[in-house]
Write a protein that holds these residues in place. Structure first.
Motif, PDB file in Angstrom:
ATOM      1  N   ARG A   9       1.041  -1.198   0.030  1.00 33.42           N
ATOM      2  CA  ARG A   9       0.115  -0.088   0.166  1.00 33.42           C
ATOM      3  C   ARG A   9       0.694   1.314   0.027  1.00 33.42           C
ATOM      4  NH1 ARG A   9      -3.203  -3.049   3.724  1.00 33.42           N
ATOM      5  NH2 ARG A   9      -2.179  -2.050   5.506  1.00 33.42           N
ATOM      6  N   THR A  10       1.814   1.223   0.693  1.00 35.00           N
ATOM      7  CA  THR A  10       2.661   2.587   1.028  1.00 35.00           C
ATOM      8  C   THR A  10       3.240   2.596  -0.409  1.00 35.00           C
ATOM      9  OG1 THR A  10       3.229   1.958   3.363  1.00 35.00           O
ATOM     10  CG2 THR A  10       4.964   3.461   2.032  1.00 35.00           C
ATOM     11  N   SER A  11       3.712   1.580  -1.199  1.00 34.88           N
ATOM     12  CA  SER A  11       4.503   1.865  -2.262  1.00 34.88           C
ATOM     13  C   SER A  11       3.797   2.463  -3.291  1.00 34.88           C
ATOM     14  CB  SER A  11       4.869   0.506  -2.941  1.00 34.88           C
ATOM     15  OG  SER A  11       4.026  -0.365  -3.588  1.00 34.88           O
ATOM     16  N   TYR A  12       2.453   2.585  -3.257  1.00 41.69           N
ATOM     17  CA  TYR A  12       1.428   2.915  -4.198  1.00 41.69           C
ATOM     18  C   TYR A  12       0.722   4.463  -3.670  1.00 41.69           C
ATOM     19  CZ  TYR A  12       2.339  -0.642  -7.565  1.00 41.69           C
ATOM     20  OH  TYR A  12       3.045  -1.601  -8.468  1.00 41.69           O
ATOM     21  N   GLY A  13       0.896   4.789  -2.560  1.00 43.19           N
ATOM     22  CA  GLY A  13       0.388   5.890  -1.864  1.00 43.19           C
ATOM     23  C   GLY A  13      -0.840   5.698  -1.343  1.00 43.19           C
ATOM     24  N   ILE A  14      -1.055   4.448  -0.969  1.00 42.57           N
ATOM     25  CA  ILE A  14      -2.304   4.160  -0.391  1.00 42.57           C
ATOM     26  C   ILE A  14      -2.353   4.231   0.856  1.00 42.57           C
ATOM     27  CG2 ILE A  14      -4.286   2.279  -0.263  1.00 42.57           C
ATOM     28  CD1 ILE A  14      -3.247   1.196  -2.870  1.00 42.57           C
ATOM     29  N   ARG A  15      -3.219   4.848   1.958  1.00 44.34           N
ATOM     30  CA  ARG A  15      -3.182   5.203   3.026  1.00 44.34           C
ATOM     31  C   ARG A  15      -3.691   4.215   4.081  1.00 44.34           C
ATOM     32  NH1 ARG A  15      -8.050   7.239   4.790  1.00 44.34           N
ATOM     33  NH2 ARG A  15      -9.360   8.384   3.181  1.00 44.34           N
ATOM     34  N   GLY A  16      -4.676   3.340   3.580  1.00 42.21           N
ATOM     35  CA  GLY A  16      -5.003   2.281   4.509  1.00 42.21           C
ATOM     36  C   GLY A  16      -6.137   1.214   3.850  1.00 42.21           C
ATOM     37  N   ARG A  17      -7.314   1.364   4.217  1.00 37.26           N
ATOM     38  CA  ARG A  17      -8.273   0.643   3.517  1.00 37.26           C
ATOM     39  C   ARG A  17      -8.721   1.377   2.398  1.00 37.26           C
ATOM     40  NH1 ARG A  17     -12.877  -1.789   7.680  1.00 37.26           N
ATOM     41  NH2 ARG A  17     -13.078  -3.153   6.202  1.00 37.26           N
ATOM     42  N   VAL A  61      -6.623   2.636 -10.751  1.00 38.23           N
ATOM     43  CA  VAL A  61      -5.469   2.401 -11.536  1.00 38.23           C
ATOM     44  C   VAL A  61      -5.517   1.958 -12.959  1.00 38.23           C
ATOM     45  CG1 VAL A  61      -4.598   1.083  -9.415  1.00 38.23           C
ATOM     46  CG2 VAL A  61      -5.792  -0.138 -11.228  1.00 38.23           C
ATOM     47  N   GLY A  62      -4.376   2.307 -13.685  1.00 36.50           N
ATOM     48  CA  GLY A  62      -4.229   2.112 -15.240  1.00 36.50           C
ATOM     49  C   GLY A  62      -3.338   3.274 -15.878  1.00 36.50           C
ATOM     50  N   GLU A  63      -2.840   2.795 -16.893  1.00 32.87           N
ATOM     51  CA  GLU A  63      -2.120   3.771 -17.638  1.00 32.87           C
ATOM     52  C   GLU A  63      -2.768   4.894 -18.366  1.00 32.87           C
ATOM     53  OE1 GLU A  63       1.757   4.715 -19.534  1.00 32.87           O
ATOM     54  OE2 GLU A  63       1.181   3.274 -17.876  1.00 32.87           O
ATOM     55  N   MET A  64      -2.223   6.133 -17.901  1.00 30.74           N
ATOM     56  CA  MET A  64      -2.998   7.584 -18.471  1.00 30.74           C
ATOM     57  C   MET A  64      -2.086   8.281 -19.311  1.00 30.74           C
ATOM     58  SD  MET A  64      -5.395   9.144 -15.563  1.00 30.74           S
ATOM     59  CE  MET A  64      -4.217   8.809 -14.179  1.00 30.74           C
ATOM     60  N   THR A  65      -2.697   8.930 -20.398  1.00 32.47           N
ATOM     61  CA  THR A  65      -1.545   9.784 -21.219  1.00 32.47           C
ATOM     62  C   THR A  65      -1.860  10.939 -20.262  1.00 32.47           C
ATOM     63  OG1 THR A  65      -3.847  10.773 -22.240  1.00 32.47           O
ATOM     64  CG2 THR A  65      -2.771   8.792 -23.482  1.00 32.47           C
ATOM     65  N   ASP A  66      -0.825  11.963 -20.645  1.00 32.56           N
ATOM     66  CA  ASP A  66      -0.850  13.261 -19.778  1.00 32.56           C
ATOM     67  C   ASP A  66      -2.141  14.092 -20.138  1.00 32.56           C
ATOM     68  OD1 ASP A  66       1.712  12.768 -19.596  1.00 32.56           O
ATOM     69  OD2 ASP A  66       2.377  13.986 -21.235  1.00 32.56           O
ATOM     70  N   GLU A  67      -2.895  13.765 -21.227  1.00 39.46           N
ATOM     71  CA  GLU A  67      -4.291  14.442 -21.333  1.00 39.46           C
ATOM     72  C   GLU A  67      -5.392  13.890 -20.384  1.00 39.46           C
ATOM     73  OE1 GLU A  67      -8.164  14.586 -24.732  1.00 39.46           O
ATOM     74  OE2 GLU A  67      -5.985  13.833 -25.280  1.00 39.46           O
ATOM     75  N   ILE A 126      -6.609   8.651  -5.371  1.00 37.16           N
ATOM     76  CA  ILE A 126      -5.282   8.740  -6.195  1.00 37.16           C
ATOM     77  C   ILE A 126      -5.499   7.831  -7.614  1.00 37.16           C
ATOM     78  CG2 ILE A 126      -4.204   9.044  -3.929  1.00 37.16           C
ATOM     79  CD1 ILE A 126      -3.550   5.920  -3.921  1.00 37.16           C
ATOM     80  N   PHE A 127      -4.368   8.121  -8.275  1.00 38.06           N
ATOM     81  CA  PHE A 127      -4.275   7.459  -9.486  1.00 38.06           C
ATOM     82  C   PHE A 127      -2.861   6.954  -9.593  1.00 38.06           C
ATOM     83  CE2 PHE A 127      -6.976  11.133 -10.056  1.00 38.06           C
ATOM     84  CZ  PHE A 127      -8.318  10.772 -10.714  1.00 38.06           C
ATOM     85  N   PRO A 128      -2.476   5.810  -9.156  1.00 36.17           N
ATOM     86  CA  PRO A 128      -1.370   5.377  -9.092  1.00 36.17           C
ATOM     87  C   PRO A 128      -0.614   4.697 -10.363  1.00 36.17           C
ATOM     88  CG  PRO A 128      -2.640   4.064  -7.628  1.00 36.17           C
ATOM     89  CD  PRO A 128      -3.375   4.945  -8.457  1.00 36.17           C
ATOM     90  N   GLY A 129      -1.377   5.220 -11.555  1.00 34.79           N
ATOM     91  CA  GLY A 129      -1.105   4.621 -12.938  1.00 34.79           C
ATOM     92  C   GLY A 129      -0.839   3.120 -13.199  1.00 34.79           C
ATOM     93  N   TYR A 130      -0.061   2.600 -14.197  1.00 33.35           N
ATOM     94  CA  TYR A 130      -0.301   1.187 -14.531  1.00 33.35           C
ATOM     95  C   TYR A 130       0.518   0.513 -13.412  1.00 33.35           C
ATOM     96  CZ  TYR A 130       1.106  -2.828 -17.008  1.00 33.35           C
ATOM     97  OH  TYR A 130       1.239  -4.341 -17.395  1.00 33.35           O
ATOM     98  N   LEU A 131      -0.240  -0.753 -13.157  1.00 37.96           N
ATOM     99  CA  LEU A 131       0.377  -1.655 -12.297  1.00 37.96           C
ATOM    100  C   LEU A 131       0.682  -2.969 -13.017  1.00 37.96           C
ATOM    101  CD1 LEU A 131      -1.102   0.494 -10.230  1.00 37.96           C
ATOM    102  CD2 LEU A 131      -1.898  -1.861  -8.866  1.00 37.96           C
TER     103      LEU A 131
END
Length: 303
Positions: free
Chosen positions: A218-226, A264-270, A290-295
């Protein structure tokens, strides 16, 4: 029988979405269950990293000489009119490579590619369209052109692919809804359309994590808890983000204090700018959403 599979659906931006996973899983399943049939793959050399990864992934299923890499002239993306001649040349090169495999059947994992990147797809140049099966995920842009086909260049690109689609000998829909969509379109309703459905890849299964391992993840992706996890497989409007984020913002504060929404998921800049704007408009912060990006799949399953 010789079956060739165009696996570009696992090379483009689609590799970060369900299309990529579906393409790889289906191709691997065909190869594992081929019996006396000969399976070959065609990959696009414009995506060297994914071409290398896929060759390695399929090395135990398909002989190396049956994995061919074609190289279109670059750039070939359809979003620039100056690329048109390279796109057409790339289509010829691709189909010539496929024809060299002498397939009785060609399977195209994803036809509607190549607008924003260097994928090239076509039908009926050197490989007969009647011998070609196309995986069909949906026809939503054609159903909602005002929403999805606003740009002139993309509209032209999309409907060029639709013309190619009409030359296919078989459409393999991933759902009954998609099968019905195809049968509602002029030029497609007379084609054989089969619903082959979808399934869950074997890697997606319950796993046990020790509490310290879960906390580190969770910490590695910026997730604070539940948290509540949403993996949309793309960030276009059909995924209904606006209403989702509005609904999350409308939850009582005590619930948002307890849970975080993780998309979660890959996002373009737009798309990243669009998602951040929706979060701000909802009065939310990274504590809420939060949007952690591609996993990687391993972390996706563990989450």
């Amino acid at each position: 029988m010789k079956i060739a599979i165009d696996l570009q659906g696992a090379q483009t931006i689609s590799r970060y979405r369900g299309i990529g996973r579906y393409s790889v899983s289906l191709a691997a399943a065909i190869a594992r269950n081929c019996g006396r049939h000969q399976i070959s793959l065609a990959l696009n050399g414009a995506f060297p990293e994914s071409a290398f990864t896929l060759r390695r992934e399929f090395q135990s299923l398909i002989p190396p000489e049956q994995i061919r890499i074609f190289q279109p002239p670059l750039p070939a993306a359809g979003n620039h009119t100056g690329n048109k001649w390279r796109t057409r040349a790339g289509e010829l090169i691709r189909e010539y490579t496929l024809a060299s495999l002498q397939p009785d059947v060609l399977v195209i994992s994803s036809l509607f590619e190549g607008f924003a990147d260097d994928a090239v797809t076509s039908l009926d140049i050197f490989v007969p369209g009647a011998n070609t099966a196309v995986i069909l995920y949906d026809l939503i842009p054609a159903l909602k052109p005002a929403e999805y086909l606003g740009g002139t260049d993309y509209r032209e690109h999309y409907f060029q692919k639709m013309e190619h689609l009409k030359k296919a000998g078989l459409l393999l829909a991933i759902s009954e809804a998609t099968r019905r969509e195809a049968l509602s379109f002029p030029g497609l309703r007379d084609l054989p359309v089969r619903n082959i459905s979808a399934a869950v890849d074997d890697r997606f299964r319950p796993v046990f994590l020790a509490e310290d391992e879960a906390r580190e993840l969770r910490t590695s992706y910026g997730i604070r808890g539940r948290f509540v996890l949403y993996a949309p497989g793309g960030f276009d409007s059909r995924k209904n983000f606006r209403r989702l984020i509005q609904a999350w913002a409308g939850l009582p504060q005590r619930h948002r204090d307890r849970y975080q929404l993780v998309i979660v998921g890959e996002m373009t800049d737009e798309y990243a700018r669009r998602m951040n704007r929706l979060r701000s408009e909802g009065g939310l912060t990274e504590r809420d959403l939060i949007f952690p990006g591609y996993l990687p799949d391993e972390d996706f399953v563990r989450l």
